[in-house]
Structure formats: C-alpha cells, structure tokens
Design a protein around this motif. Sequence first.
Motif, short mmCIF file in Angstrom:
data_model
loop_
_atom_site.label_atom_id
_atom_site.label_comp_id
_atom_site.label_asym_id
_atom_site.label_seq_id
_atom_site.Cartn_x
_atom_site.Cartn_y
_atom_site.Cartn_z
N LEU A 119 1.18 -1.45 0.14
CA LEU A 119 -0.40 0.00 -0.01
C LEU A 119 1.09 0.73 0.46
N GLU A 120 1.70 0.88 0.54
CA GLU A 120 2.86 2.21 0.50
C GLU A 120 3.69 2.85 -1.06
N SER A 121 3.70 1.08 -0.96
CA SER A 121 4.25 1.77 -2.90
C SER A 121 3.26 2.58 -3.17
N ALA A 122 2.32 2.09 -3.46
CA ALA A 122 0.70 2.97 -4.37
C ALA A 122 0.87 3.97 -4.06
N GLY A 123 0.75 4.60 -2.57
CA GLY A 123 0.19 5.21 -2.02
C GLY A 123 -1.14 6.07 -1.98
N PRO A 124 -1.97 5.44 -0.74
CA PRO A 124 -3.03 5.69 -0.29
C PRO A 124 -3.22 8.09 -0.62
N LYS A 125 -4.39 7.81 -1.21
CA LYS A 125 -4.01 9.01 -1.33
C LYS A 125 -4.89 9.29 -0.15
N ALA A 126 -5.18 11.16 0.48
CA ALA A 126 -6.21 11.24 2.12
C ALA A 126 -7.13 10.72 2.13
N ASN A 127 -7.53 10.23 1.16
CA ASN A 127 -8.94 9.77 1.75
C ASN A 127 -9.39 8.81 1.76
N ALA A 128 -8.51 7.70 1.81
CA ALA A 128 -8.50 6.11 1.56
C ALA A 128 -8.40 5.65 3.16
N HIS A 129 -10.24 5.26 2.95
CA HIS A 129 -10.75 4.77 5.03
C HIS A 129 -10.13 2.84 4.74
N HIS A 130 -11.17 2.83 2.98
CA HIS A 130 -10.47 1.54 3.04
C HIS A 130 -10.32 1.00 2.41
N VAL A 131 -10.15 -0.80 2.52
CA VAL A 131 -9.42 -2.02 1.55
C VAL A 131 -9.90 -3.16 1.50
N ALA A 132 -10.57 -3.29 0.15
CA ALA A 132 -11.11 -3.91 -0.24
C ALA A 132 -10.01 -4.50 -1.38
N PHE A 133 -10.55 -6.49 -1.13
CA PHE A 133 -10.44 -7.63 -1.25
C PHE A 133 -11.62 -8.16 -2.07
N GLU A 134 -10.84 -9.20 -3.81
CA GLU A 134 -11.37 -9.72 -4.18
C GLU A 134 -10.89 -10.91 -4.71
N GLY A 135 -11.18 -12.02 -5.04
CA GLY A 135 -10.55 -13.21 -4.81
C GLY A 135 -11.44 -14.07 -6.35
#
Length: 347
Positions: A119-135
């Motif tokens: 996530l750090e290499s992708a650089g979450p924006k200031a409005n990033a609050h949730h992280v979704a995962f898809e299988g």
Amino acid sequence: MKMKMRVMNQEPFNAETPNQYLRSWITANRVFFARNQGQIPEKPIPLSDWSLTIEGEVNKPLVLDFDQICRMPKAIVSNTLECSGNSRSLFEKKASGNPWTIGGVGNAVWGGVWLRELLESAGPKANAHHVAFEGLDKPLGSAKIQFIRSIPIEKAMSSSLLAYEMNGEPLPLKHGYPLRALALGWTGANCVKWLHKIIVLDRPFEGFYMDKVYRKFQQGQDPKTGEVVTGINLKSIITQPDKSEILEAGRVTVLGAAYAGESSVERVEISVDDGKAWNPATFIGPNEPYAWRQWQFLWSVKEKGEYTLLSRATDVEGNQQPINANWNVLGYGNNGIREHAVTIQIS
Ligand SMILES: Nc1nc2c(c(=O)[nH]1)N[C@H]1C(S)=C(S)[C@@H](COP(=O)(O)O)O[C@H]1N2
Ligand SMILES: [Mo]
C-alpha cells in the motif's frame, strides 16, 4: 490414521477439523478447516497468468507479478484463523448457516508480505479509508456475487499480511493459492483467498458480503444496521475428552486451546463440577501474537458418574469469556462458556 474432515457441504465445500487435530499448536494443512462461498478453482492458476492489481484511491496504481511479491522482504507470522460462524450449532437457539461445532478454527504459520509495504508503494490518497479485496473464485448460485470484502485502512496498514505460504508449504489451492489476505486476529471472512485485486476506497465496500452477512443482527432488524464482524472473540475450547466419552476413574488429561484475536490469553481455568469451582490449566507450547495457546489440565477423578467440564479464558486486559454468548440471527461469534461445555461419564 485416516484424515477425516467433517464435511458440511460439498458445493460450496465447507468442512471442519475434527477435535483430535485441534490438539496441536499447528493445524496441519490437510486437515485445516475449509470455508467457501464460491467454487474452489479446479486447478491452480499458472503463475504466469496471475497478477495482483492495486487500484482505487492511490497515487500510483500497481500491477505486480508473483515473482515481484516473492522478492519483497518476507514476513513470517503465526495466526489463528476462525470462521465468524464457528460454534454456531452450539447456540441453544438455532441460528442459520453452516452447523459448525468447534472445528471452524485452526492455527498456522504463514509466510508472505506485509500489506502495508504494498500500500505504501501505491501511496494511498488522503481520502483512503477502506481496502477491498477481490478473490478469483467463481461465485455459485443464481446471483453470481463475487466474494469481495473490505477492511479499514488502519487494519490494512498495521497488521495485515498477504500470504503465499502456509505452514512452510506453498499456500494450498483450497486455502487461496497463490495469495490470500490475512487480517491478523480477525475472522476468516476478512481474509480473502485467491486474491487478485485490491481496491482502495473512500468508504467501506458495499455489496452482499459486506451488508447482508458477517454482521450481527436480530430478527426483524435490517442486517446493514448490524455490527460488522471483525476481531475474533476471546474463547476457549476443550479438545479432549470428546463429548459423551466414557472414561475410567483415575487420571484424565483434559486438553484444549484458547485464543483472543488481536489480544492475548492470560489465563485458562477449568471446572469439572459444572461451574462451581475453577482450577488453573497449564499452558503448553508456543506463545505468539495472534495465535492460540494450547493448555492442559491433569484431572484426578475418583468417583463414577456424569461430569460437566467447562473452560474459561481471561485475556491480558482482564476480560473474561462470557457465561453465554450473545445470540444473533446468523450465529456469529459464539464464545460462551456454557455453549462449549463437555459432558462425559466416568465409569
Ligand atoms: N475468495 C474467497 N475468500 C474467502 C472466502 C470465499 O468464499 N472466497 N471465504 C471466507 C471465509 S467466510 C472464511 S472463514 C475463510 C476460510 O479460510 P480457509 O478455507 O482457508 O480456512 O476464507 C475467507 N475467504
Ligand atoms: Mo467464515
């Protein structure tokens, strides 16, 4: 000895671990419980066809191949995984869902990379609050709903792993090969298997697996207003003797496990008289963050008769397992002392 899972469903495949395999600290891959909403992929995806995409509210969307992930610093962590509905069938009042007894749980040592690093290499924006995962698993049923779940970004950044190894072996196909998410100390539903896409969002993902299930609600209540199931509850289980076993008077070894999700177990006590007196159990085996602790109680019993054994865990913050768990429509989070009583005969 034959490895026999207690299969509750063939399609989707849902099976629990028999008590005898819950007695060691590591739960072997071949008997580790399996819980699926969709279809387990028929064969492992060739790694050349697989990639992991990170997109959404990030400054630099990424697509990584398996080699790139394996070249990142490797993290090895133990984690006890429990299905949100484990012990559902032990509620006195029926709750709908798979009839798990105590075997919808297991402990493994997982190898992988910290989600934080990706996530750090992708650089979450200031409005990033949730992280979704898809299988990648194919959904079953007419609605064809993909298994997508999201977790708060704080959990994703602090203590979530992307695992490609389980107990020193490549992640088995039925446990998510080649990569799965593990929100450490959180229930299985937060740990998406066959992971291929991560979407950073400004709010929780909305969809069937977020809003209709994995929430605690009562009859007549809108599921979406129910509390989301996140951390694994403080709980202890008795794994030996089995229910209804007939044993001889003398020395009886009582075995079990205790776990506390993101917290740690401090103490386990055993009652052999239906809750009147409590005796300390002794821990055996490793003591690692996010992992259960095995315990034993050497019981000396002279008189014949029926006995009800109870176990009670206390965590490091002083919280104690409840006498009875809070019932909810889908039967999540059953960690009641009473619900896990084991009645046996001494002959
Ligand atoms: N892609 C995908 N991931 C998934 C699921 C699923 O159906 N599809 N089931 C979840 C649930 S409810 C649980 S309890 C765990 C079970 O993990 P296991 O089968 O490796 O024990 O996987 C989770 N991850
Ligand atoms: Mo689950």
